[in-house]
Design a protein around this motif. Structure first.
Motif, PDB file in Angstrom:
ATOM      1  N   LEU A   1      -4.798   7.610  10.432  1.00 13.69           N
ATOM      2  CA  LEU A   1      -3.362   7.731  10.208  1.00 13.69           C
ATOM      3  C   LEU A   1      -2.804   6.368   9.811  1.00 13.69           C
ATOM      4  CD1 LEU A   1      -2.271   9.921  13.271  1.00 13.69           C
ATOM      5  CD2 LEU A   1      -3.282  10.640  11.092  1.00 13.69           C
ATOM      6  N   HIS A   2      -2.092   6.324   8.694  1.00 15.63           N
ATOM      7  CA  HIS A   2      -1.570   5.063   8.186  1.00 15.63           C
ATOM      8  C   HIS A   2      -0.052   5.146   8.095  1.00 15.63           C
ATOM      9  CE1 HIS A   2      -5.521   3.352   6.989  1.00 15.63           C
ATOM     10  NE2 HIS A   2      -5.843   4.636   6.839  1.00 15.63           N
ATOM     11  N   PHE A   3       0.620   4.502   9.041  1.00 12.72           N
ATOM     12  CA  PHE A   3       2.065   4.418   9.002  1.00 12.72           C
ATOM     13  C   PHE A   3       2.476   3.230   8.133  1.00 12.72           C
ATOM     14  CE2 PHE A   3       1.096   6.898  12.741  1.00 12.72           C
ATOM     15  CZ  PHE A   3       2.076   7.892  12.711  1.00 12.72           C
ATOM     16  N   HIS A   4       3.774   3.178   7.818  1.00 15.78           N
ATOM     17  CA  HIS A   4       4.275   2.144   6.906  1.00 15.78           C
ATOM     18  C   HIS A   4       3.616   2.257   5.531  1.00 15.78           C
ATOM     19  CE1 HIS A   4       6.535  -0.962   9.559  1.00 15.78           C
ATOM     20  NE2 HIS A   4       7.365  -0.350   8.750  1.00 15.78           N
ATOM     21  N   HIS A   5       3.266   3.465   5.143  1.00 14.16           N
ATOM     22  CA  HIS A   5       2.718   3.718   3.815  1.00 14.16           C
ATOM     23  C   HIS A   5       3.553   4.824   3.157  1.00 14.16           C
ATOM     24  CE1 HIS A   5      -0.693   1.395   5.201  1.00 14.16           C
ATOM     25  NE2 HIS A   5      -1.275   1.493   4.017  1.00 14.16           N
ATOM     26  N   GLN A   6       4.219   4.492   2.090  1.00 13.11           N
ATOM     27  CA  GLN A   6       5.094   5.426   1.400  1.00 13.11           C
ATOM     28  C   GLN A   6       4.392   5.962   0.150  1.00 13.11           C
ATOM     29  OE1 GLN A   6       9.373   4.422   0.535  1.00 13.11           O
ATOM     30  NE2 GLN A   6       8.645   4.503  -1.585  1.00 13.11           N
ATOM     31  N   VAL A   7       4.203   7.270   0.107  1.00 13.36           N
ATOM     32  CA  VAL A   7       3.587   7.879  -1.075  1.00 13.36           C
ATOM     33  C   VAL A   7       4.646   8.036  -2.153  1.00 13.36           C
ATOM     34  CG1 VAL A   7       2.519   9.964  -1.995  1.00 13.36           C
ATOM     35  CG2 VAL A   7       1.769   9.033   0.209  1.00 13.36           C
ATOM     36  N   ASP A   8       4.345   7.533  -3.322  1.00 15.85           N
ATOM     37  CA  ASP A   8       5.308   7.518  -4.419  1.00 15.85           C
ATOM     38  C   ASP A   8       5.080   8.639  -5.430  1.00 15.85           C
ATOM     39  OD1 ASP A   8       6.508   5.027  -3.495  1.00 15.85           O
ATOM     40  OD2 ASP A   8       4.662   4.065  -4.198  1.00 15.85           O
ATOM     41  N   ALA A   9       3.842   9.048  -5.615  1.00 14.12           N
ATOM     42  CA  ALA A   9       3.569  10.055  -6.636  1.00 14.12           C
ATOM     43  C   ALA A   9       2.210  10.701  -6.390  1.00 14.12           C
ATOM     44  CB  ALA A   9       3.603   9.428  -8.040  1.00 14.12           C
ATOM     45  N   VAL A  10       2.116  11.951  -6.830  1.00 16.98           N
ATOM     46  CA  VAL A  10       0.847  12.687  -6.847  1.00 16.98           C
ATOM     47  C   VAL A  10       0.650  13.196  -8.267  1.00 16.98           C
ATOM     48  CG1 VAL A  10      -0.451  14.636  -5.933  1.00 16.98           C
ATOM     49  CG2 VAL A  10       1.128  13.379  -4.435  1.00 16.98           C
ATOM     50  N   ARG A  11      -0.491  12.908  -8.842  1.00 11.70           N
ATOM     51  CA  ARG A  11      -0.772  13.318 -10.223  1.00 11.70           C
ATOM     52  C   ARG A  11      -2.148  13.969 -10.291  1.00 11.70           C
ATOM     53  NH1 ARG A  11       1.277   8.281 -10.819  1.00 11.70           N
ATOM     54  NH2 ARG A  11      -0.840   7.423 -10.848  1.00 11.70           N
ATOM     55  N   TRP A  12      -2.324  14.787 -11.328  1.00 13.90           N
ATOM     56  CA  TRP A  12      -3.629  15.345 -11.629  1.00 13.90           C
ATOM     57  C   TRP A  12      -4.248  14.544 -12.770  1.00 13.90           C
ATOM     58  CZ3 TRP A  12      -7.433  17.859  -9.718  1.00 13.90           C
ATOM     59  CH2 TRP A  12      -8.410  18.422 -10.530  1.00 13.90           C
ATOM     60  N   ASN A  13      -5.468  14.065 -12.546  1.00 15.44           N
ATOM     61  CA  ASN A  13      -6.196  13.328 -13.572  1.00 15.44           C
ATOM     62  C   ASN A  13      -7.200  14.274 -14.221  1.00 15.44           C
ATOM     63  OD1 ASN A  13      -8.073  11.729 -14.992  1.00 15.44           O
ATOM     64  ND2 ASN A  13      -7.677   9.953 -13.668  1.00 15.44           N
ATOM     65  N   PRO A  14      -6.879  14.803 -15.410  1.00 15.04           N
ATOM     66  CA  PRO A  14      -7.764  15.789 -16.034  1.00 15.04           C
ATOM     67  C   PRO A  14      -9.086  15.209 -16.516  1.00 15.04           C
ATOM     68  CG  PRO A  14      -5.980  15.206 -17.529  1.00 15.04           C
ATOM     69  CD  PRO A  14      -5.690  14.518 -16.229  1.00 15.04           C
TER      70      PRO A  14
ATOM     71  N   VAL B   1      -3.199   9.683  -5.914  1.00 14.64           N
ATOM     72  CA  VAL B   1      -2.064   9.499  -5.004  1.00 14.64           C
ATOM     73  C   VAL B   1      -1.704   8.020  -4.993  1.00 14.64           C
ATOM     74  CG1 VAL B   1      -1.232   9.741  -2.631  1.00 14.64           C
ATOM     75  CG2 VAL B   1      -2.802  11.458  -3.576  1.00 14.64           C
ATOM     76  N   ASP B   2      -0.506   7.708  -5.488  1.00 11.45           N
ATOM     77  CA  ASP B   2      -0.021   6.330  -5.490  1.00 11.45           C
ATOM     78  C   ASP B   2       0.847   6.103  -4.256  1.00 11.45           C
ATOM     79  OD1 ASP B   2      -1.269   5.883  -7.866  1.00 11.45           O
ATOM     80  OD2 ASP B   2       0.532   6.079  -9.098  1.00 11.45           O
ATOM     81  N   PHE B   3       0.654   4.955  -3.610  1.00  9.48           N
ATOM     82  CA  PHE B   3       1.438   4.660  -2.416  1.00  9.48           C
ATOM     83  C   PHE B   3       1.828   3.186  -2.391  1.00  9.48           C
ATOM     84  CE2 PHE B   3      -3.030   4.119  -1.233  1.00  9.48           C
ATOM     85  CZ  PHE B   3      -3.024   2.874  -0.612  1.00  9.48           C
ATOM     86  N   THR B   4       2.862   2.918  -1.588  1.00  5.60           N
ATOM     87  CA  THR B   4       3.321   1.551  -1.369  1.00  5.60           C
ATOM     88  C   THR B   4       3.144   1.217   0.105  1.00  5.60           C
ATOM     89  OG1 THR B   4       4.985   1.738  -3.119  1.00  5.60           O
ATOM     90  CG2 THR B   4       5.263  -0.039  -1.518  1.00  5.60           C
ATOM     91  N   GLN B   5       2.447   0.152   0.391  1.00  2.00           N
ATOM     92  CA  GLN B   5       2.335  -0.313   1.767  1.00  2.00           C
ATOM     93  C   GLN B   5       3.553  -1.164   2.092  1.00  2.00           C
ATOM     94  OE1 GLN B   5      -1.421  -2.089   2.732  1.00  2.00           O
ATOM     95  NE2 GLN B   5      -0.697  -2.908   4.693  1.00  2.00           N
ATOM     96  N   LEU B   6       4.216  -0.840   3.211  1.00  2.00           N
ATOM     97  CA  LEU B   6       5.454  -1.494   3.585  1.00  2.00           C
ATOM     98  C   LEU B   6       5.212  -2.521   4.679  1.00  2.00           C
ATOM     99  CD1 LEU B   6       7.656   1.728   3.807  1.00  2.00           C
ATOM    100  CD2 LEU B   6       7.295   0.257   1.810  1.00  2.00           C
ATOM    101  N   ASP B   7       6.036  -3.566   4.686  1.00  2.00           N
ATOM    102  CA  ASP B   7       5.934  -4.543   5.767  1.00  2.00           C
ATOM    103  C   ASP B   7       6.790  -4.075   6.944  1.00  2.00           C
ATOM    104  OD1 ASP B   7       8.593  -5.144   5.187  1.00  2.00           O
ATOM    105  OD2 ASP B   7       8.095  -6.946   4.045  1.00  2.00           O
TER     106      ASP B   7
END
Length: 473
Positions: free
Chosen positions: A118-131, A138-144
């Motif tokens: 489990l990773h807290f302070h991690h904000q998922v920004d987008a989910v895409r399909w890579n054909p 899954v792109d995410f931003t790690q927060l301080d």
């Protein structure tokens, strides 16, 4: 959780760590073949912290924890939590089938603090399909610690599950209140944070006739001097109605009813959702009794408490008077009359709504199948219906607590979380990791029973009315 090369696809990425995805993570934990990770933008687990009012209880029994109804032998049960705290005997003698809300929150935090992956302070920004790779990105931003962006990251996964929960709902006529400077106007979600300030207000209005509104009104009532309560409680429902809590009524929160509801035509499902309000928006009978007892106690020496309870009222508009008061323009839905209410503070107990998935699913939009109301379609296994070019690869996107329009009133209910998580894990792995019951209700919800869907792992069983198949999702 196995060590992970960033470019190696995971089996499952979970977005959001509320009770639903925490249940899934706990049930996935013993499945050694699964490589999972869960992301949450908050710094730690918390469950409606502003509503952990002293004495308030969860409206489902303690068996509706994260795992028990799918696996009572799991180390993540509520009873095992009590054991680790040397509290089994006190709980045993307390004879409390419904636990305190603060205790449920503490139990979930215990699971979240001890469960790996489990990773807290991690904000998922987008989910895409890579054909090109036939994989989800899954792109995410790690927060301080201040919630500011610290690093960007990307992970790949064969399956993704969205459990981003709900958000406070503020009806349009009440939105001007939120930005009113100098006057306490808070949503019920933040009640405890602002409670001390609210108690200093001369007159307080609670808007909303559900359980949260009742608990807040009761807490304010108990905290205000007799004869100087200056409280007003209003709600749109015709009465301050008790929650439907009969034993057969509760069978609407069973997998049997979920299957029945999912098989209905879309227009019928939409109509039924509006009729089920008393199954989940009513008030616990004990809370209603406590409010009446408190009001009655204040009449023992004559007079009436300075508290007004008015159901059947909606707020048409709202505005500020000078800089210190608020005026609510009210309409009684049965009398068709209108009036104005001036108050010094407002608590909006107007509930929560499912978060809009469109922003996070924008990258999947070309592949996403929607219904006539442009809502994502969800199959019986809690998978978003995606284009076959995606699903033919064996990759899927699942949702939790965002499927009321397809699965009915039980979608956000804690009592179905473990069953839903087990269904998802069985479907994802193609194995019966968690044997699920074939029947869960005495009620047969249609003229013909809605059997569990047959899969490659199904076992035929006999019944008095014909042949059904055991659910082996």
């Amino acid at each position: 959780m196995k060590p992970q090369d960033p470019d190696t696809p995971r089996d499952l990425v979970g977005i959001g760590i509320g009770p639903s995805n925490l249940s899934l993570a706990a049930l996935a934990h013993p499945l050694a073949e699964l490589d999972t990770v869960f992301y949450e933008q908050r710094p730690h687990f918390d469950w409606h912290p502003g509503l952990l009012i002293d004495g308030a209880r969860v409206q489902v029994p303690f068996l509706a924890d994260l795992v028990t109804l799918a696996d009572p032998t799991s180390p993540w049960t509520f009873l095992n939590y009590l054991r680790t705290r040397d509290r089994l005997y006190p709980f045993y003698f307390a004879e409390q089938f419904h636990t305190h809300r603060a205790e449920y929150d503490a139990y979930c935090r215990w699971v979240a603090d001890n469960l790996p992956g489990l990773h807290f302070h991690h904000q998922v920004d987008a989910v895409r399909w890579n054909p090109e790779r036939d994989i989800f990105e899954v792109d995410f931003t790690q927060l301080d610690t201040d919630g500011e962006a610290e690093a960007l990251g990307r992970t790949y996964t064969r399956n993704v599950i969205l459990g981003i929960g709900t958000e406070p709902h503020i009806p349009d006529p009440l939105r001007p209140l939120v930005d009113t400077p100098g006057v306490p106007v808070v949503h019920a979600t933040d009640y405890l944070t602002h409670r001390d300030t609210l108690l200093t207000a001369g007159h307080i209005t609670v808007v909303g006739s559900g359980q949260s509104g009742a608990e807040i009104f009761l807490d304010l009532l108990r905290s205000r001097p007799t004869g100087r309560e200056q409280l007003h409680w209003i709600g749109r429902t015709p009465t301050f109605a008790p929650m439907e809590y009969s034993k057969l009524g509760l069978e609407h929160f069973t997998p049997d009813y979920t299957r029945y509801f999912h098989a209905l035509p879309e227009p019928t499902r939409d109509r039924l959702v509006t009729t089920h309000w008393q199954l989940h928006k009513g008030i616990d009978a004990g809370t209603l009794a406590a409010i009446h007892d408190e009001l009655y106690r204040r009449t023992l020496h004559g007079g009436w408490p300075d508290a007004v309870l008015t159901p059947g009222v909606r707020v048409r508009t709202a505005g500020r008077i000078a800089t210190t008061r608020i005026e609510l323009h009210l309409e009684h839905t049965e009398q068709n009359t209108r009036s104005r209410l001036t108050t010094d503070a407002v608590v909006l107990a107007t509930g929560h709504r499912e978060r809009n998935l469109d922003l996070i699913l924008a990258g999947l939009d070309p592949y996403l199948r929607r219904d006539s109301a442009e809502r994502p379609r969800v199959d019986e296994h809690f998978r978003l219906l995606l284009d076959p070019s995606v699903t033919a690869t064996g990759c899927h996107a699942y949702v939790q607590n965002a499927e009321r329009h397809t699965h009915g009133v039980g979608a956000p209910d804690l009592g179905l979380a473990a069953h839903r998580s087990a269904t998802i894990l069985n479907t994802l792995t193609g194995k019966e990791n968690y044997p699920l019951p074939t029947r869960t209700a005495f009620t047969t919800f249609g003229l013909e029973p809605t059997p569990p869907r047959q899969t490659t792992h199904s076992t035929t069983i006999g019944t008095q009315r014909g042949t059904f198949v055991r659910l082996k999702d």
